[in-house]
Design an enzyme around this catalytic site. Structure first.
Site, PDB file in Angstrom:
ATOM      1  N   SER A 144      41.630  40.707  49.184  1.00 32.81           N
ATOM      2  CA  SER A 144      41.964  40.667  48.092  1.00 32.81           C
ATOM      3  C   SER A 144      41.515  39.363  47.435  1.00 32.81           C
ATOM      4  CB  SER A 144      43.683  40.086  48.164  1.00 32.81           C
ATOM      5  OG  SER A 144      44.216  39.293  47.046  1.00 32.81           O
ATOM      6  N   TYR A 157      49.871  35.266  52.902  1.00 33.11           N
ATOM      7  CA  TYR A 157      49.241  36.435  52.508  1.00 33.11           C
ATOM      8  C   TYR A 157      47.723  36.076  52.165  1.00 33.11           C
ATOM      9  CZ  TYR A 157      47.828  40.042  49.574  1.00 33.11           C
ATOM     10  OH  TYR A 157      47.001  41.344  49.009  1.00 33.11           O
TER      11      TYR A 157
END
Length: 246
Positions: A144, A157
């Site tokens: 990501s 995350y």
């Protein structure tokens, strides 16, 4: 599973019954690979997709080490080879970055177990077969932009994706030349999971040079390109519509 030896490259894509994973597995099948579809609980959808693509479906909870390891073993049991591993599966939920107490140790453990440790387990389990791949094995980790910039749905995350980016580089150095390891780091992708993320959609529409989030097919196209380039390794490739420029 019954052994069906394949004369085509075999690709295992985790989390591949919807969103990015489904787009990747469809693209790799269209490119001529045998595909192994995976999910944690979408068995009916997984079996239907595998049947449509002429591949296999395996259910596994990647938070359980034995099941994660068994996923790679099931692919080998089915086709006798494994050429490509795409670590796409991941979990995320919003936790404000400044609310430290809300990101509990239990949250950290759950996120790291699926987003970081499970890919490591899968790489370990798949490595002997990847080393025997006729054209060389390839691992692509779907990470990501939150692992590159101080963004993301939560600190756990973002940290898990930053760690996976670094693991990508470490493994690329350790496993070359026989196995290539790269990462694709998307920004916002327009999927069912993100459809209610109104603020994020506003950011990409208003600030990203491309004026939109990625579609799953955009990510799949990049994964396919990374796999096709036999010289590329150790790269973390941002795919955020140019938002990193702003």
């Amino acid at each position: 599973m019954t052994l069906e030896p394949s004369d085509r490259p075999v690709a295992l894509v985790t989390g591949s019954t919807s969103g990015i994973g489904e787009a990747v597995v469809r693209r790799l099948a269209a490119d001529g690979m045998r595909v192994v579809v995976h999910s944690r609980n979408s068995t009916e959808a997984g079996e239907a997709l595998a049947a449509e693509l002429g591949g296999a479906y395996v259910r596994a909870d990647l938070a359980v080490e034995e099941e994660a390891r068994g996923l790679a073993e099931a692919a080998l049991d089915r086709y006798g080879r494994l050429d490509v591993l795409v670590n796409n599966a991941g979990i995320s939920w919003p936790i404000p970055h400044d609310d430290l107490a809300a990101a509990t140790p239990a949250d950290w453990r759950q996120v790291l177990e699926v987003n970081l440790i499970a890919p490591w387990v899968l790489c370990t389990a798949a490595l002997p077969a990847l080393r025997e791949a006729p054209a060389g094995g390839s691992i692509v980790n779907v990470t990501s932009h939150a692992g590159v910039r101080p963004k993301g749905s939560s600190v756990p995350y973002a940290a898990s994706k930053a760690a996976l980016n670094h693991v990508t580089r470490l493994l690329a150095a350790a496993l070359a030349p026989g196995v290539r390891v790269n990462a694709v780091a998307p920004g916002l992708v327009d999927t069912a999971m993100t459809k209610d993320w109104a603020h994020a959609h506003d950011i990409w529409r208003d600030r990203a040079p491309m004026r939109r989030p990625a579609q799953p097919a955009d990510v799949a196209d990049l994964v396919a390109s990374v796999l096709a380039n036999s010289y590329l390794t150790g790269e973390v490739i941002l795919l955020d519509g140019g938002l990193n420029l702003t």
